[in-house]
Design a protein around this motif. Structure first.
Motif, PDB file in Angstrom:
ATOM      1  N   SER A 150       0.504   6.176  -8.626  1.00 46.59           N
ATOM      2  CA  SER A 150       0.395   7.086  -7.486  1.00 46.59           C
ATOM      3  C   SER A 150       1.317   8.291  -7.658  1.00 46.59           C
ATOM      4  O   SER A 150       0.928   9.437  -7.402  1.00 46.59           O
ATOM      5  CB  SER A 150       0.732   6.343  -6.194  1.00 46.59           C
ATOM      6  N   GLU A 159       0.101  12.435  -8.527  1.00 41.67           N
ATOM      7  CA  GLU A 159       0.511  13.623  -7.775  1.00 41.67           C
ATOM      8  C   GLU A 159       1.469  14.507  -8.559  1.00 41.67           C
ATOM      9  O   GLU A 159       2.040  15.449  -8.022  1.00 41.67           O
ATOM     10  CB  GLU A 159       1.154  13.204  -6.445  1.00 41.67           C
ATOM     11  N   ARG A 162       2.749   1.304   0.514  1.00 42.16           N
ATOM     12  CA  ARG A 162       2.800   2.665   1.055  1.00 42.16           C
ATOM     13  C   ARG A 162       2.837   3.700  -0.066  1.00 42.16           C
ATOM     14  O   ARG A 162       2.136   4.727  -0.008  1.00 42.16           O
ATOM     15  CB  ARG A 162       4.018   2.827   1.962  1.00 42.16           C
ATOM     16  N   ILE A 163       3.648   3.458  -1.078  1.00 38.59           N
ATOM     17  CA  ILE A 163       3.762   4.408  -2.185  1.00 38.59           C
ATOM     18  C   ILE A 163       2.429   4.542  -2.915  1.00 38.59           C
ATOM     19  O   ILE A 163       2.045   5.636  -3.345  1.00 38.59           O
ATOM     20  CB  ILE A 163       4.875   3.965  -3.158  1.00 38.59           C
ATOM     21  N   PHE A 199      -0.093   7.333  -1.491  1.00 38.48           N
ATOM     22  CA  PHE A 199       0.259   8.747  -1.366  1.00 38.48           C
ATOM     23  C   PHE A 199      -0.909   9.624  -1.813  1.00 38.48           C
ATOM     24  O   PHE A 199      -1.577   9.333  -2.805  1.00 38.48           O
ATOM     25  CB  PHE A 199       1.495   9.078  -2.190  1.00 38.48           C
ATOM     26  N   GLN A 200      -1.094  10.756  -1.082  1.00 37.61           N
ATOM     27  CA  GLN A 200      -2.235  11.631  -1.342  1.00 37.61           C
ATOM     28  C   GLN A 200      -1.849  13.036  -1.771  1.00 37.61           C
ATOM     29  O   GLN A 200      -2.719  13.834  -2.106  1.00 37.61           O
ATOM     30  CB  GLN A 200      -3.114  11.724  -0.079  1.00 37.61           C
ATOM     31  N   GLU A 238       3.607  14.759   0.416  1.00 40.49           N
ATOM     32  CA  GLU A 238       3.748  13.431   1.014  1.00 40.49           C
ATOM     33  C   GLU A 238       4.693  12.559   0.202  1.00 40.49           C
ATOM     34  O   GLU A 238       5.514  11.817   0.757  1.00 40.49           O
ATOM     35  CB  GLU A 238       2.386  12.757   1.132  1.00 40.49           C
ATOM     36  N   VAL A 239       4.610  12.667  -1.108  1.00 46.69           N
ATOM     37  CA  VAL A 239       5.496  11.882  -1.967  1.00 46.69           C
ATOM     38  C   VAL A 239       6.957  12.233  -1.683  1.00 46.69           C
ATOM     39  O   VAL A 239       7.793  11.347  -1.435  1.00 46.69           O
ATOM     40  CB  VAL A 239       5.173  12.119  -3.456  1.00 46.69           C
ATOM     41  N   SER A 246       8.028  11.411   2.036  1.00 44.70           N
ATOM     42  CA  SER A 246       7.968   9.982   2.348  1.00 44.70           C
ATOM     43  C   SER A 246       8.993   9.176   1.569  1.00 44.70           C
ATOM     44  O   SER A 246       9.562   8.207   2.094  1.00 44.70           O
ATOM     45  CB  SER A 246       6.564   9.440   2.083  1.00 44.70           C
TER      46      SER A 246
END
Length: 480
Positions: A225, A229, A283-284, A287-288, A292-293, A296
């Protein structure tokens, strides 16, 4: 009127037992709730520690000590246990006057100014560092450390580590503890992480490469993830390791981490980092976006209020993690960092070859009182000597103007079109020859004899020199 103003004004800040402002909103409520929930366990642990200290005053039973430390050291025992685990109390006892003597040693202006700059940035939400007394204590610890550890001197992040130590220790013990945290001088104790705080930070970079490999293997979805990103793991985790989690975790959780870190060594940094990924893997993985990364991951670390669950994950939830495994990954990280450093050095060398610095302007040799008699003689300077000195002064001014015209300000293109009678090589910045006094006079077309000819009137022209660069000419004003 005063009562109304007080009623509508902001509420007074609420501080925790360590002097930090309790965050507003949901995070603050979560911290208060967890503290109340954990209180019965905390009281039972105090009782166990008191019993252990009575039975083993020298703390010789390491197995029992390790089990208790992993459960958490009560605040009333932290100063003693930390100093024992790191060996800082023994260093203090062996060097009773060292701290004060270090404070009398000078430091560079650069180091002093950096320390002063960081003092104002160190936990402004803690009431100890809102006032000069607390700031002065921190200043003295950092200055003594900068003198003591020549290799590290001072580096940002050390201010946060020292500031937490001062919540439990006096200045002198905090200094020796900081020294042991960074670069051990007492046996096998300490963390040996001075490479985190020197130029290049090679040891920190290598450890982050090692952590990345372990995260990729243990939590592949979370790692994928981040990479999807475009996020490098070190962007997220560098502050974790560099400040020993002191600026990213709640203070209660930081202290639990430090309890284990100071006894078991810096493998705990890896275990805690992996535990954060374990606790937040789902949750990690969802991430989109890059934004957000970054937002968050900061939020995730700051909300690790349940320190008991985090430590359980660190020692049981992440699976096996032997020192030998960490060391193998560190060796890989060291090779990667060495390759990166070699590549960076090669790039610098190629850049320097493509953009060499401009040559230095030639300096005329000093004329040591020309025209005088033999060495050691005295008397007035002869007319010939005075004329040579004046010629040298004026020629030096012409040379300065010539070089400025040729080189410009470093950005202008140099005009290398041929000029009649002018040696081309003499006008190229990359090939300007060293000039002797004779060649200077010859090149500029000036004879000493012409400089010595007496003028018949006050406005007679003694010399005129033109130095060409393309269509431009620099001319000395006639000497009046």
């Amino acid at each position: 009127m005063t009562g109304e103003a007080e009623a509508v004004g902001p509420p007074a800040a609420e501080y925790d037992e360590y002097g930090f402002v309790v965050p507003a909103g949901a995070l603050g409520r979560e911290i208060v709730r967890y503290k109340q929930q954990f209180q019965p366990k905390a009281e039972r642990r105090v009782t166990r520690w008191e019993r252990f200290r009575r039975a083993d005053p020298s703390l010789s039973n390491r197995r029992r000590l390790k089990r208790l430390v992993r459960k958490g050291i009560p605040d009333s025992f932290r100063k003693e246990i930390w100093a024992h685990c790191l060996g800082s109390q023994r260093l203090r006892d062996a060097n009773p006057n060292k701290f004060e003597s270090l404070l009398r040693e000078p430091l560079s202006d650069e180091t002093l100014s950096q320390i002063e700059l960081d003092l104002t940035r160190t936990f402004p939400n803690n009431k100890l560092y809102k006032y000069e007394d607390g700031v002065a204590k921190l200043r003295r610890v950092l200055r003594a450390f900068a003198v003591h550890n020549v290799r590290v001197n001072y580096c940002q992040s050390l201010n946060f580590i020292a500031a937490v130590l001062l919540l439990f220790m006096d200045e002198e013990l905090a200094f020796w503890t900081l020294a042991q945290v960074v670069s051990s001088e007492e046996g096998a104790k300490g963390l040996h992480i001075d490479g985190y705080y020197v130029e290049g930070m090679d040891q920190l970079r290598a450890d982050l490469r090692a952590l990345e490999r372990i995260v990729q293997r243990k939590f592949p979805n979370a790692y994928a993830s981040l990479r999807r990103e475009g996020v490098e793991l070190e962007w997220v985790c560098q502050e974790w390791f560099h400040t020993l989690f002191s600026t990213v975790l709640p203070i209660q959780t930081t202290l639990r981490v430090w309890d284990c870190l100071f006894l078991e060594g810096h493998k705990i940094l890896f275990r805690v980092a992996l535990a954060i990924f374990k606790e937040n893997e789902l949750r990690i993985s969802k991430f989109q976006s890059l934004e957000e990364v970054m937002v968050s991951m900061r939020e995730i670390s700051s909300h690790q209020v349940d320190h008991n669950s985090l430590l359980k994950a660190a020692f049981k939830g992440i699976g096996r993690l032997k020192r030998a495994q960490i060391r193998r990954e560190q060796a890989y990280g060291e090779r990667m960092v060495a390759e990166e450093n070699a590549a960076a050095q090669a790039r610098r060398e190629r850049h320097n070859q493509a953009h060499p610095p401009p040559p230095a302007k030639p300096q005329l040799p000093a004329l040591d009182n020309p025209g005088h008699g033999e060495a050691g003689g005295s008397g007035e300077e002869s007319p010939v000597g005075a004329a040579v000195r004046e010629a040298a002064r004026r020629l030096e001014s012409v040379i300065d103007s010539c070089y400025d015209s040729i080189l410009g300000d470093g950005d202008d293109d140099v005009d290398v079109s041929p000029v009649d009678g002018e040696p081309p090589a003499a006008r190229l910045p990359g090939s300007i020859p060293a000039l002797s006094p004779d060649s200077v006079f010859s090149y500029l077309g000036v004879s000493v004899s012409s400089m010595l000819q007496p003028s018949n009137s006050s406005d007679a022209t003694r010399s005129s020199v033109n130095v060409h660069r393309g269509d431009n000419a620099l001319a000395t004003s006639p000497a009046k």
